[in-house]
Design an enzyme around this catalytic site. Structure first.
Site, PDB file in Angstrom:
ATOM      1  N   PHE A  98       0.369   9.961  -7.641  1.00 34.05           N
ATOM      2  CA  PHE A  98       0.277   8.529  -7.377  1.00 34.05           C
ATOM      3  C   PHE A  98      -0.341   7.836  -8.572  1.00 34.05           C
ATOM      4  CE2 PHE A  98      -0.402  10.460  -3.037  1.00 34.05           C
ATOM      5  CZ  PHE A  98       0.947  10.531  -2.809  1.00 34.05           C
TER       6      PHE A  98
ATOM      7  N   THR B  30       0.842  -1.198   0.000  1.00 30.24           N
ATOM      8  CA  THR B  30       0.000   0.000   0.000  1.00 30.24           C
ATOM      9  C   THR B  30       0.881   1.254   0.000  1.00 30.24           C
ATOM     10  OG1 THR B  30      -1.692  -1.189   1.228  1.00 30.24           O
ATOM     11  CG2 THR B  30      -1.868   1.218   1.209  1.00 30.24           C
TER      12      THR B  30
ATOM     13  N   TRP C  13       2.549   1.648  -3.345  1.00 33.11           N
ATOM     14  CA  TRP C  13       1.596   2.106  -4.376  1.00 33.11           C
ATOM     15  C   TRP C  13       1.625   3.633  -4.470  1.00 33.11           C
ATOM     16  CZ3 TRP C  13      -2.573   5.414  -4.161  1.00 33.11           C
ATOM     17  CH2 TRP C  13      -3.430   5.420  -5.258  1.00 33.11           C
ATOM     18  N   HIS C  14       1.845   4.280  -3.317  1.00 36.10           N
ATOM     19  CA  HIS C  14       1.816   5.736  -3.303  1.00 36.10           C
ATOM     20  C   HIS C  14       3.013   6.365  -3.995  1.00 36.10           C
ATOM     21  CE1 HIS C  14      -1.315   5.066  -0.301  1.00 36.10           C
ATOM     22  NE2 HIS C  14      -1.714   6.293  -0.578  1.00 36.10           N
ATOM     23  N   GLY C  15       4.107   5.634  -4.091  1.00 36.02           N
ATOM     24  CA  GLY C  15       5.252   6.231  -4.781  1.00 36.02           C
ATOM     25  C   GLY C  15       6.479   5.366  -4.678  1.00 36.02           C
TER      26      GLY C  15
END
Lengths: 398, 472
Positions: B472, B315, B318-320
């Site tokens: 993102f 998770t 996924w953001h960066g």
């Protein structure tokens, strides 16, 4: 249970607004310039394959829509009002005090920026000396420095100190001085406030006259070309005018939301109208002009600004006073802080040339100084103006 | 294009609404698809090709999967589709990060690719994957119409910043949806609420966060550091939940009903509770497509914790593409595991306000890692928060931010709680005749229109208009 909507209370006004403002923005004629911001507004961009591919077209189009939005000035004025009402420390980068002083956000020029300015000045000063002219630099105190006590205590006043940061680097000058310490030591806060416009970014003629006296005294001590440095008050007319409306430059940037009625002190040589005047539109060639064309050219107008009351920043001005006590030819490279002083110098010097380096386009400052018969070259800039186009001497401006 | 933009509000949206409601039913999806492609292409037209490629690829994978004659063939195409989607995401989002770390680890000098991140790639890739997986699981019927699938993946309200709409939740609405004033009205209301959150709260508070997080250690006092982290916590919430509100609202204007993405996360009383309320569409995506396939809760305890660490680290990632995001995700994985292990029971015994304080403290520390560019800055910042930094306890800057932003931060804190809807319910309960009266409706409309005027005023004036979740 499904809620029953009798009437689309939000949808109708929402649709009216988005369709209405959209259509009005499209059909209204584009505005070319924003007087408040003093800038050209974006016109409809023409798409090309390249600008579409790079995305530049879309950014320009968004700027175009923002710039040409229906009643843009009204929205911007509303925003300024909102910021002022909510007591923001800086509104469009200006601090507005309760008694209507407008002060810009203090800014610093980096050490590298100052070094660059010093290098440019030193290079030019060296050439000026090689052309057998004396050269001096005078830093003039800026309004925000003189009334810095008006900022809230929590605002860090980090403006550069010209005396300690720039002047020691100016090694090729015959003399360098910063007048700020003199003002701060000589006058109290109230007197300093009296010397500056509340809503403009300039000082008043009273401050300019004080600076003029100080510089004359300093020059008479340092330069053999200045034999008479005494300035006599009785050679000048001291007046104060109360225009219908004084429009300060910073008030204009705030969409004239600071209601302040200011008076304008005028200090002019008594015999100023007997001098001969010339002006250059872009520098270089000069055309004969007249006293009121150069000095106080808008004095009769209902709305008066600093430039209209004292003098506009023209690219090149020349004043000749055959009766001046000093038979010297001086050339001043300056910014707008010198505008009220230029005619004062003409009371003391036979020939005064004034060059605003930002506006000359046909020649460079270096060419102009080289060709001039001036014996003495004075650089005079306010202490916040220590980088940028004022200090480009060997290239032509756009 | 972003929603809080004059071009969108006064040119794009009216034009699309006009054409959409003017066109016959059969043409509505095509209008929306064209509008969505234009919306995406605006600003970065080349990237629309990547999205179109993703659409075609997933359309084919799902078809081949559906035509699979046995479980192996179906699984084969599922795995191929997942690998292909992750490959695309990996190339555009993670390749530079991967090569940088390979070079650091093995002291090599492989060129680090500098590939610009296509807007919203994480969102549309996850949506596309959800479609193929739903078809595989038979949770959804194969979409035979390429244009309808393209519309699902590219639908402009949720395209670039979510919510991540799962195919099974909108499959029916793509082909058959109802348009009525009630839905449209609720859509306008929701859209305006999102616009207010974004433009009137997130943007100005974001300026504070940006300025403070740009300060170096010596310039940062403890007081300013707390203002900075509070400002960022509010910015990211109002920015992202505002965007989700606008997406949900726009969806309703065009007859779609998207699921909720936020539920007042800052009133949560535990980290577990927080993630049930924050970016719900992402956490439920990971729950349904990663955590449960890994065994979920129905495995041995050590595997459960292992699964939690995997899911939360992913998770974060996924953001960066950065270690700070990975650690941010892992941080939540550890906290959720601890709450599951024993902390949750302890928290349950605590005085309720203390539980809220615990959550807010944890989340704000997490935001420091999320916002900072590297660990060194994060640790320095956290030291300053607790008075161990180089700066003073407070300074002129602290007073400046308090003078200028105190009321806005306070407003943000109030609006981040459900107090406004609660007041509405109380009014409906105790003053029903007034609540349903025309006077109340007119007043409500007036308030909304005044706030809308405030939004226009800000947009005309401001060039500061970034959307955090775009990256993102």
């Amino acid at each position: 249970m499904k809620k029953k909507v009798l009437f689309p209370w939000l949808s109708i006004p929402f649709l009216i607004i988005i369709f209405g403002l959209g259509i009005l923005s499209v059909v209204m004629e584009d505005v070319e310039k924003s007087e408040f911001e003093n800038r050209t507004l974006q016109t409809l961009p023409i798409p090309s394959l390249e600008t579409i591919k790079t995305g530049e077209y879309f950014k320009t189009f968004e700027t175009y829509v923002a710039d040409q939005f229906f009643e843009r000035n009204t929205w911007l004025t509303l925003y300024t009002k909102y910021e002022l009402k909510t007591n923001q420390t800086f509104v469009n980068d200006y601090h507005v005090t309760n008694d209507h002083w407008i002060l810009s956000k203090p800014t610093r020029v980096s050490d590298q920026g100052i070094q660059k300015t010093a290098d440019r000045l030193n290079t030019f000063a060296k050439d000026i000396q090689s052309w057998e002219k004396e050269v001096y630099y005078y830093g003039l105190p800026h309004k925000i420095q003189l009334v810095k006590h008006l900022y809230p205590s929590y605002v860090t006043f980090n403006q550069n100190d010209v005396k300690t940061e720039l002047l020691p680097k100016l090694t090729n000058f015959d003399g360098t001085e910063d007048l700020l310490p003199y003002f701060m030591e000589t006058f109290n806060k109230e007197e300093l406030e009296q010397m500056n416009f509340k809503t403009d970014h300039h000082w008043k003629a009273t401050a300019a006259y004080t600076a003029f006296q100080w510089i004359m005294n300093d020059l008479s001590e340092k330069s053999s070309l200045v034999t008479n440095g005494a300035v006599h008050d009785d050679a000048f007319i001291f007046d104060e005018i109360d225009p219908d409306y004084f429009l300060g430059s910073w008030n204009r940037n705030l969409y004239e939301q600071v209601p302040e009625d200011e008076t304008i002190p005028l200090i002019e040589p008594k015999d100023a109208d007997t001098y001969r005047y010339w002006r250059g539109k872009k520098g270089g060639d000069l055309e004969e002009s007249s006293f009121r064309d150069i000095v106080g050219s808008k004095l009769g107008d209902e709305t008066l600004e600093y430039a209209g009351a004292y003098a506009f920043s023209l690219p090149h001005v020349k004043i000749v006073n055959e009766n001046a006590p000093n038979k010297t030819h001086i050339l001043i490279i300056k910014d707008s802080y010198v505008n009220p002083m230029q005619v004062m110098f003409a009371e003391q010097f036979q020939t005064v040339e004034v060059v605003d380096n930002r506006y000359i386009t046909d020649v460079t400052a270096a060419e102009l100084v080289k060709e001039s018969n001036a014996d003495l070259v004075l650089f005079m800039f306010n202490d916040t103006n220590i980088s940028g186009s004022s200090f480009v001497f060997y290239e032509q401006s756009d | 294009m972003v929603f809080s933009n004059l071009v969108f509000l006064f040119i794009f949206l009216p034009a699309v609404l006009f054409l959409y409601y003017l066109s016959p039913k059969a043409g509505k999806n095509y209008i929306l698809l064209l509008a969505s492609l234009l919306f995406y292409a605006w600003g970065e037209p080349v990237y629309v090709l990547i999205m179109l490629g993703s659409i075609c690829m997933n359309y084919l994978f799902a078809r081949w999967l559906d035509q699979g004659k046995n479980a192996f063939q179906r699984k084969f195409w599922l795995v191929v589709s997942i690998i292909a989607n992750l490959f695309v995401l990996g190339i555009f989002k993670y390749a530079g990060f991967f090569m940088e770390n390979v070079n650091k680890l093995f002291h090599t000098v492989f060129p680090v690719p500098e590939i610009a991140l296509p807007i919203g790639i994480s969102f549309f890739t996850f949506q596309a994957m959800s479609y193929v997986i739903d078809v595989y699981r038979k949770d959804a019927v194969l979409q035979k119409n390429l244009f309808d699938l393209a519309l699902y993946i590219s639908l402009f309200p949720q395209l670039v910043a979510g919510p991540i709409v799962r195919y099974q939740t909108v499959a029916d609405q793509i082909t058959d949806r109802i348009h009525d004033w009630a839905l449209f009205e609720s859509g306008v209301k929701r859209f305006l609420i999102g616009l207010f959150k974004k433009v009137l709260i997130a943007n100005p508070i974001g300026l504070v966060a940006d300025e403070i997080f740009a300060l170096s250690g010596g310039d940062l006092s403890t007081g300013t550091a707390w203002i900075g982290v509070m400002a960022y916590a509010l910015q990211i919430y109002f920015d992202f939940s505002g965007y989700s509100d606008m997406a949900i609202g726009l969806g309703r204007m065009f007859g779609f009903k998207f699921l909720e993405n936020f539920n007042y996360p800052y009133i949560a009383q535990s980290v577990t509770d927080f993630w049930r309320r924050w970016h719900i569409s992402l956490s439920s995506w990971f729950r349904d497509y990663v955590y449960i396939p890994l065994g979920g809760n129905r495995v041995r305890p050590w595997r459960i914790y292992c699964n939690l660490f995997i899911v939360w680290t992913l998770t974060g990632f996924w953001h960066g593409a950065s270690w700070t995001f990975l650690v941010w995700g892992f941080y939540y994985g550890v906290l959720i595991a601890l709450e599951r292990l024993f902390l949750g029971k302890l928290l349950a015994k605590l005085y309720r306000p203390l539980r809220h304080l615990y959550l807010l403290f944890i989340v704000m520390i997490g935001w420091v890692f999320f916002r900072a560019d590297d660990f060194s800055y994060s640790f320095d910042y956290i030291q300053t928060l607790f008075g161990f930094g180089q700066g003073a306890l407070f300074d002129n800057r602290t007073l400046y931010y308090l003078n200028d932003y105190f009321w806005l931060i306070l407003l943000g804190m109030v609006v981040a709680t459900p107090i406004v809807p609660w007041l509405g319910k109380q009014m409906e309960k105790y003053m029903p005749s007034f609540y349903h009266s025309i006077v109340f409706q007119v007043l409500q409309t007036a308030v909304f229109m005044i706030l809308f005027a405030g939004v226009i005023m800000m947009l005309v004036n401001s060039t500061y208009n970034p959307f955090i979740y775009f990256r993102f």
